[in-house]
Every structure is written in C-alpha cells, then in structure tokens.
Design a protein around this motif. Sequence first.
Motif, short mmCIF file in Angstrom:
data_model
loop_
_atom_site.label_atom_id
_atom_site.label_comp_id
_atom_site.label_asym_id
_atom_site.label_seq_id
_atom_site.Cartn_x
_atom_site.Cartn_y
_atom_site.Cartn_z
N VAL A 83 0.85 -1.19 0.00
CA VAL A 83 0.00 0.00 0.00
C VAL A 83 0.89 1.24 0.00
O VAL A 83 2.04 1.19 0.41
N THR A 84 0.31 2.32 -0.45
CA THR A 84 0.92 3.64 -0.32
C THR A 84 -0.01 4.46 0.55
O THR A 84 -1.20 4.52 0.30
N VAL A 85 0.55 5.07 1.60
CA VAL A 85 -0.24 5.84 2.55
C VAL A 85 0.18 7.30 2.46
O VAL A 85 1.37 7.62 2.52
N LEU A 86 -0.81 8.17 2.29
CA LEU A 86 -0.56 9.61 2.25
C LEU A 86 -0.84 10.22 3.61
O LEU A 86 -1.93 10.04 4.17
N ILE A 87 0.15 10.91 4.14
CA ILE A 87 0.04 11.58 5.44
C ILE A 87 0.30 13.06 5.16
O ILE A 87 1.44 13.49 5.07
N PRO A 88 -0.76 13.86 5.00
CA PRO A 88 -0.59 15.25 4.56
C PRO A 88 0.09 16.14 5.59
O PRO A 88 0.86 17.02 5.23
N GLN A 89 -0.19 15.95 6.83
CA GLN A 89 0.40 16.74 7.92
C GLN A 89 0.79 15.75 9.00
O GLN A 89 0.09 14.76 9.20
N LEU A 90 1.84 15.98 9.68
CA LEU A 90 2.27 15.07 10.73
C LEU A 90 1.53 15.41 12.03
O LEU A 90 2.10 15.89 13.00
N THR A 91 0.20 15.16 12.00
CA THR A 91 -0.66 15.43 13.15
C THR A 91 -1.27 14.12 13.65
O THR A 91 -1.29 13.12 12.93
N CYS A 92 -1.77 14.15 14.86
CA CYS A 92 -2.36 12.96 15.49
C CYS A 92 -3.74 13.30 16.05
O CYS A 92 -3.98 13.21 17.25
N ASN A 93 -4.67 13.70 15.18
CA ASN A 93 -6.00 14.10 15.63
C ASN A 93 -6.99 12.94 15.69
O ASN A 93 -7.86 12.92 16.55
N ALA A 94 -6.88 11.97 14.78
CA ALA A 94 -7.80 10.83 14.79
C ALA A 94 -7.56 9.96 16.01
O ALA A 94 -8.49 9.48 16.65
N TRP A 95 -6.29 9.75 16.34
CA TRP A 95 -5.89 8.98 17.52
C TRP A 95 -4.63 9.64 18.05
O TRP A 95 -3.69 9.90 17.28
N SER A 96 -4.54 9.87 19.32
CA SER A 96 -3.52 10.76 19.89
C SER A 96 -2.07 10.30 19.72
O SER A 96 -1.16 11.11 19.86
N ASN A 97 -1.82 9.03 19.39
CA ASN A 97 -0.43 8.59 19.24
C ASN A 97 -0.15 7.98 17.87
O ASN A 97 0.78 7.20 17.71
N SER A 98 -0.97 8.33 16.87
CA SER A 98 -0.82 7.78 15.52
C SER A 98 -1.06 8.88 14.48
O SER A 98 -1.99 9.68 14.63
N TRP A 99 -0.23 8.91 13.44
CA TRP A 99 -0.38 9.96 12.42
C TRP A 99 -1.72 9.84 11.69
O TRP A 99 -2.20 8.75 11.43
N ASP A 100 -2.28 10.98 11.34
CA ASP A 100 -3.52 11.05 10.58
C ASP A 100 -3.26 10.71 9.11
O ASP A 100 -2.34 11.24 8.49
N VAL A 101 -4.10 9.84 8.57
CA VAL A 101 -3.97 9.38 7.19
C VAL A 101 -5.00 10.10 6.32
O VAL A 101 -6.15 10.26 6.72
N GLU A 102 -4.58 10.51 5.14
CA GLU A 102 -5.51 11.10 4.18
C GLU A 102 -6.04 10.04 3.23
O GLU A 102 -7.21 10.03 2.89
N ALA A 103 -5.15 9.14 2.78
CA ALA A 103 -5.59 8.14 1.81
C ALA A 103 -4.66 6.93 1.86
O ALA A 103 -3.50 7.04 2.24
N VAL A 104 -5.22 5.79 1.47
CA VAL A 104 -4.47 4.55 1.30
C VAL A 104 -4.74 4.06 -0.11
O VAL A 104 -5.88 3.90 -0.50
N CYS A 105 -3.66 3.85 -0.87
CA CYS A 105 -3.79 3.35 -2.24
C CYS A 105 -3.22 1.94 -2.29
O CYS A 105 -2.13 1.69 -1.79
N VAL A 106 -3.96 1.03 -2.90
CA VAL A 106 -3.57 -0.38 -2.97
C VAL A 106 -3.30 -0.74 -4.42
O VAL A 106 -4.05 -0.38 -5.32
#
Length: 111
Positions: A83-106
């Motif tokens: 997979v390719t994972v897009l992480i637009p900003q290095l923020t942890c808003n969805a879960w406090s200790n994990s980077w927020d994902v914008e998209a996953v491409c398979v």
Amino acid sequence: MKIILLFFVFISSSLSIAEIQTGKITGYIPYEAPGKQVLIFKIQGSAPSGCNTTGRLAIDSTSLKFKATQAAVMSAFHSQSDVTVLIPQLTCNAWSNSWDVEAVCVGLIPC
C-alpha cells in the motif's frame, strides 16, 4: 546573495509537511472512541516520530474516506499487498499517538 538565501528559507518553511509511506500492512485495530470509529493500522518500516509515539497510522469516521480506507486496509492486510499511505500533515487528531492518514492506495496505481 543574502536575499536569495532568505527567499529559499521562506519558501522551504512555508511548504506543508507531508509524507508518503509504502509497504505491507502488518496489522490493524478497528476501534470505537466517543462519537466516532477509528481505524488504527501499521505498515512495515513505520517508525515513531513526533506525536506518533507508536509508529502507527489512523483515520476516523469523521473523514469521508473512512469506509473506503477501512476496506482498503483490511483487504491489503489479508492479501499482503503493498500500500501507499498519504500523510498530509504530521498530526495525530484521529488517535492521539498515531499519524492522521488522508488516503491509502492499494496496488499498482499512483496515489
């Protein structure tokens, strides 16, 4: 010369932080938090950094792409597809200790 140097410093500081990670999904956790669902997952080689103290990635149900991303993550994990994972900003808003994902491409498609 100083003006040119200052210009490059200004340009580089104004660019948003973005990251792309590629690899196989090593595991995922469907989770429910107050008022939302959260999908937490990890890919090979993902290392802790900044607020991401676990090396994991997350997306929550407030994202319009949540259901499609959840299906893509589960499918890719079980088929062991890259997979390719897009992480637009290095923020942890969805879960406090994990980077927020914008998209996953398979598969073999540009993300």
